[in-house]
Design a protein around this motif. Sequence first.
Motif, PDB file in Angstrom:
ATOM      1  N   VAL A  20     -14.205  15.702  -3.210  1.00  0.00           N
ATOM      2  CA  VAL A  20     -13.499  14.471  -2.859  1.00  0.00           C
ATOM      3  C   VAL A  20     -13.080  13.665  -4.087  1.00  0.00           C
ATOM      4  O   VAL A  20     -12.097  12.931  -4.042  1.00  0.00           O
ATOM      5  CB  VAL A  20     -14.399  13.614  -1.924  1.00  0.00           C
ATOM      6  CG1 VAL A  20     -13.814  12.250  -1.669  1.00  0.00           C
ATOM      7  CG2 VAL A  20     -14.640  14.344  -0.625  1.00  0.00           C
ATOM      8  N   ARG A  21     -13.778  13.817  -5.187  1.00  0.00           N
ATOM      9  CA  ARG A  21     -13.573  12.965  -6.367  1.00  0.00           C
ATOM     10  C   ARG A  21     -12.128  12.944  -6.852  1.00  0.00           C
ATOM     11  O   ARG A  21     -11.631  11.901  -7.272  1.00  0.00           O
ATOM     12  CB  ARG A  21     -14.502  13.397  -7.492  1.00  0.00           C
ATOM     13  CG  ARG A  21     -14.354  12.502  -8.727  1.00  0.00           C
ATOM     14  CD  ARG A  21     -15.345  12.800  -9.801  1.00  0.00           C
ATOM     15  NE  ARG A  21     -16.636  12.246  -9.370  1.00  0.00           N
ATOM     16  CZ  ARG A  21     -17.805  12.741  -9.721  1.00  0.00           C
ATOM     17  NH1 ARG A  21     -17.871  13.797 -10.500  1.00  0.00           N
ATOM     18  NH2 ARG A  21     -18.920  12.189  -9.314  1.00  0.00           N
ATOM     19  N   GLU A  22     -11.440  14.067  -6.810  1.00  0.00           N
ATOM     20  CA  GLU A  22     -10.066  14.123  -7.323  1.00  0.00           C
ATOM     21  C   GLU A  22      -9.106  13.263  -6.503  1.00  0.00           C
ATOM     22  O   GLU A  22      -8.251  12.585  -7.050  1.00  0.00           O
ATOM     23  CB  GLU A  22      -9.566  15.579  -7.342  1.00  0.00           C
ATOM     24  CG  GLU A  22     -10.268  16.446  -8.361  1.00  0.00           C
ATOM     25  CD  GLU A  22     -10.063  15.975  -9.781  1.00  0.00           C
ATOM     26  OE1 GLU A  22      -8.929  15.569 -10.139  1.00  0.00           O
ATOM     27  OE2 GLU A  22     -11.043  15.983 -10.546  1.00  0.00           O
ATOM     28  N   GLN A  23      -9.261  13.300  -5.187  1.00  0.00           N
ATOM     29  CA  GLN A  23      -8.334  12.585  -4.311  1.00  0.00           C
ATOM     30  C   GLN A  23      -8.776  11.158  -4.011  1.00  0.00           C
ATOM     31  O   GLN A  23      -7.950  10.258  -3.934  1.00  0.00           O
ATOM     32  CB  GLN A  23      -8.172  13.352  -2.988  1.00  0.00           C
ATOM     33  CG  GLN A  23      -7.601  14.735  -3.152  1.00  0.00           C
ATOM     34  CD  GLN A  23      -6.208  14.710  -3.742  1.00  0.00           C
ATOM     35  OE1 GLN A  23      -5.384  13.885  -3.376  1.00  0.00           O
ATOM     36  NE2 GLN A  23      -5.946  15.609  -4.694  1.00  0.00           N
ATOM     37  N   LYS A  24     -10.055  10.954  -3.808  1.00  0.00           N
ATOM     38  CA  LYS A  24     -10.587   9.644  -3.408  1.00  0.00           C
ATOM     39  C   LYS A  24     -11.832   9.306  -4.236  1.00  0.00           C
ATOM     40  O   LYS A  24     -12.957   9.447  -3.774  1.00  0.00           O
ATOM     41  CB  LYS A  24     -10.965   9.654  -1.921  1.00  0.00           C
ATOM     42  CG  LYS A  24      -9.851   9.987  -0.983  1.00  0.00           C
ATOM     43  CD  LYS A  24      -9.044   8.764  -0.694  1.00  0.00           C
ATOM     44  CE  LYS A  24      -8.011   9.096   0.389  1.00  0.00           C
ATOM     45  NZ  LYS A  24      -7.125   8.013   0.620  1.00  0.00           N
ATOM     46  N   PRO A  25     -11.656   8.844  -5.470  1.00  0.00           N
ATOM     47  CA  PRO A  25     -12.813   8.574  -6.327  1.00  0.00           C
ATOM     48  C   PRO A  25     -13.738   7.487  -5.764  1.00  0.00           C
ATOM     49  O   PRO A  25     -14.954   7.572  -5.914  1.00  0.00           O
ATOM     50  CB  PRO A  25     -12.222   8.150  -7.666  1.00  0.00           C
ATOM     51  CG  PRO A  25     -10.756   8.074  -7.474  1.00  0.00           C
ATOM     52  CD  PRO A  25     -10.408   8.659  -6.159  1.00  0.00           C
ATOM     53  N   LEU A  26     -13.168   6.497  -5.090  1.00  0.00           N
ATOM     54  CA  LEU A  26     -14.002   5.445  -4.507  1.00  0.00           C
ATOM     55  C   LEU A  26     -14.887   6.008  -3.408  1.00  0.00           C
ATOM     56  O   LEU A  26     -16.082   5.690  -3.328  1.00  0.00           O
ATOM     57  CB  LEU A  26     -13.140   4.305  -3.961  1.00  0.00           C
ATOM     58  CG  LEU A  26     -13.914   3.160  -3.304  1.00  0.00           C
ATOM     59  CD1 LEU A  26     -14.861   2.501  -4.304  1.00  0.00           C
ATOM     60  CD2 LEU A  26     -12.962   2.139  -2.720  1.00  0.00           C
ATOM     61  N   PHE A  27     -14.329   6.865  -2.575  1.00  0.00           N
ATOM     62  CA  PHE A  27     -15.119   7.484  -1.513  1.00  0.00           C
ATOM     63  C   PHE A  27     -16.227   8.360  -2.100  1.00  0.00           C
ATOM     64  O   PHE A  27     -17.346   8.386  -1.591  1.00  0.00           O
ATOM     65  CB  PHE A  27     -14.218   8.293  -0.580  1.00  0.00           C
ATOM     66  CG  PHE A  27     -14.940   8.877   0.591  1.00  0.00           C
ATOM     67  CD1 PHE A  27     -15.398   8.064   1.622  1.00  0.00           C
ATOM     68  CD2 PHE A  27     -15.174  10.241   0.662  1.00  0.00           C
ATOM     69  CE1 PHE A  27     -16.074   8.608   2.696  1.00  0.00           C
ATOM     70  CE2 PHE A  27     -15.846  10.785   1.738  1.00  0.00           C
ATOM     71  CZ  PHE A  27     -16.301   9.967   2.759  1.00  0.00           C
ATOM     72  N   ALA A  28     -15.918   9.066  -3.179  1.00  0.00           N
ATOM     73  CA  ALA A  28     -16.919   9.909  -3.838  1.00  0.00           C
ATOM     74  C   ALA A  28     -18.067   9.053  -4.379  1.00  0.00           C
ATOM     75  O   ALA A  28     -19.244   9.411  -4.240  1.00  0.00           O
ATOM     76  CB  ALA A  28     -16.274  10.716  -4.961  1.00  0.00           C
ATOM     77  N   PHE A  29     -17.723   7.919  -4.972  1.00  0.00           N
ATOM     78  CA  PHE A  29     -18.760   7.023  -5.481  1.00  0.00           C
ATOM     79  C   PHE A  29     -19.628   6.500  -4.343  1.00  0.00           C
ATOM     80  O   PHE A  29     -20.863   6.460  -4.444  1.00  0.00           O
ATOM     81  CB  PHE A  29     -18.143   5.851  -6.250  1.00  0.00           C
ATOM     82  CG  PHE A  29     -19.123   4.742  -6.512  1.00  0.00           C
ATOM     83  CD1 PHE A  29     -20.132   4.899  -7.447  1.00  0.00           C
ATOM     84  CD2 PHE A  29     -19.058   3.562  -5.799  1.00  0.00           C
ATOM     85  CE1 PHE A  29     -21.059   3.897  -7.670  1.00  0.00           C
ATOM     86  CE2 PHE A  29     -19.976   2.546  -6.015  1.00  0.00           C
ATOM     87  CZ  PHE A  29     -20.982   2.714  -6.958  1.00  0.00           C
ATOM     88  N   LEU A  30     -18.995   6.070  -3.250  1.00  0.00           N
ATOM     89  CA  LEU A  30     -19.751   5.552  -2.109  1.00  0.00           C
ATOM     90  C   LEU A  30     -20.659   6.629  -1.516  1.00  0.00           C
ATOM     91  O   LEU A  30     -21.801   6.341  -1.142  1.00  0.00           O
ATOM     92  CB  LEU A  30     -18.802   5.003  -1.043  1.00  0.00           C
ATOM     93  CG  LEU A  30     -18.072   3.721  -1.411  1.00  0.00           C
ATOM     94  CD1 LEU A  30     -17.059   3.360  -0.337  1.00  0.00           C
ATOM     95  CD2 LEU A  30     -19.050   2.587  -1.635  1.00  0.00           C
ATOM     96  N   LEU A  31     -20.173   7.844  -1.457  1.00  0.00           N
ATOM     97  CA  LEU A  31     -20.992   8.946  -0.956  1.00  0.00           C
ATOM     98  C   LEU A  31     -22.211   9.159  -1.846  1.00  0.00           C
ATOM     99  O   LEU A  31     -23.332   9.335  -1.356  1.00  0.00           O
ATOM    100  CB  LEU A  31     -20.153  10.225  -0.859  1.00  0.00           C
ATOM    101  CG  LEU A  31     -20.852  11.460  -0.317  1.00  0.00           C
ATOM    102  CD1 LEU A  31     -21.345  11.219   1.105  1.00  0.00           C
ATOM    103  CD2 LEU A  31     -19.901  12.654  -0.353  1.00  0.00           C
ATOM    104  N   ALA A  32     -22.010   9.110  -3.143  1.00  0.00           N
ATOM    105  CA  ALA A  32     -23.128   9.263  -4.084  1.00  0.00           C
ATOM    106  C   ALA A  32     -24.113   8.109  -3.945  1.00  0.00           C
ATOM    107  O   ALA A  32     -25.337   8.322  -3.934  1.00  0.00           O
ATOM    108  CB  ALA A  32     -22.603   9.345  -5.518  1.00  0.00           C
ATOM    109  N   ALA A  33     -23.605   6.896  -3.846  1.00  0.00           N
ATOM    110  CA  ALA A  33     -24.475   5.728  -3.734  1.00  0.00           C
ATOM    111  C   ALA A  33     -25.293   5.770  -2.445  1.00  0.00           C
ATOM    112  O   ALA A  33     -26.512   5.531  -2.454  1.00  0.00           O
ATOM    113  CB  ALA A  33     -23.649   4.446  -3.801  1.00  0.00           C
ATOM    114  N   PHE A  34     -24.647   6.078  -1.324  1.00  0.00           N
ATOM    115  CA  PHE A  34     -25.371   6.112  -0.049  1.00  0.00           C
ATOM    116  C   PHE A  34     -26.357   7.274   0.016  1.00  0.00           C
ATOM    117  O   PHE A  34     -27.432   7.143   0.593  1.00  0.00           O
ATOM    118  CB  PHE A  34     -24.392   6.150   1.125  1.00  0.00           C
ATOM    119  CG  PHE A  34     -23.766   4.818   1.407  1.00  0.00           C
ATOM    120  CD1 PHE A  34     -24.542   3.707   1.708  1.00  0.00           C
ATOM    121  CD2 PHE A  34     -22.391   4.659   1.345  1.00  0.00           C
ATOM    122  CE1 PHE A  34     -23.974   2.470   1.945  1.00  0.00           C
ATOM    123  CE2 PHE A  34     -21.814   3.422   1.590  1.00  0.00           C
ATOM    124  CZ  PHE A  34     -22.599   2.324   1.895  1.00  0.00           C
TER     125      PHE A  34
END
Length: 131
Positions: A20-34
């Motif tokens: 997901v990181r390439e297309q949606k970096p914010l979503f990737a960060f949120l996934l990692a945080a959660f």
Amino acid sequence: MDIIQLVGLGLVAAVLILVVREQKPLFAFLLAAFTGLYVFLELAGRIEEVIAMLQRLADRSGIPNVWLETVLKIIGIAYIAEFGAQIVRDAGQESVASKIEAAGKVFILVMAIPIIGAIIEMVIGMLPEGR
């Protein structure tokens, strides 16, 4: 949840984050945080068991409760600071992460002052009067 399930969750999350990181970096960060928060909360129950056992041992050994409580608070500060710094690091903010770690160290030092003072007093009490 046991360690195999937690590691499996971490591996699945890592793969999803990479995809997901390439297309949606914010979503990737949120996934990692959660994911990190979920793992941390899963371990909270286990930590309660350890604290209860340490409390029983301290009661049997005669260690003052305030010392054990202080040591446990120090350990908690270390874990929370490390967890927060890792989340901020995942967001790419290394300088902020290092500030969180430094703040954690300062809080630990402040919490340790009473124990350090008690140890110094014990050492002074063991010295001969002439010194």
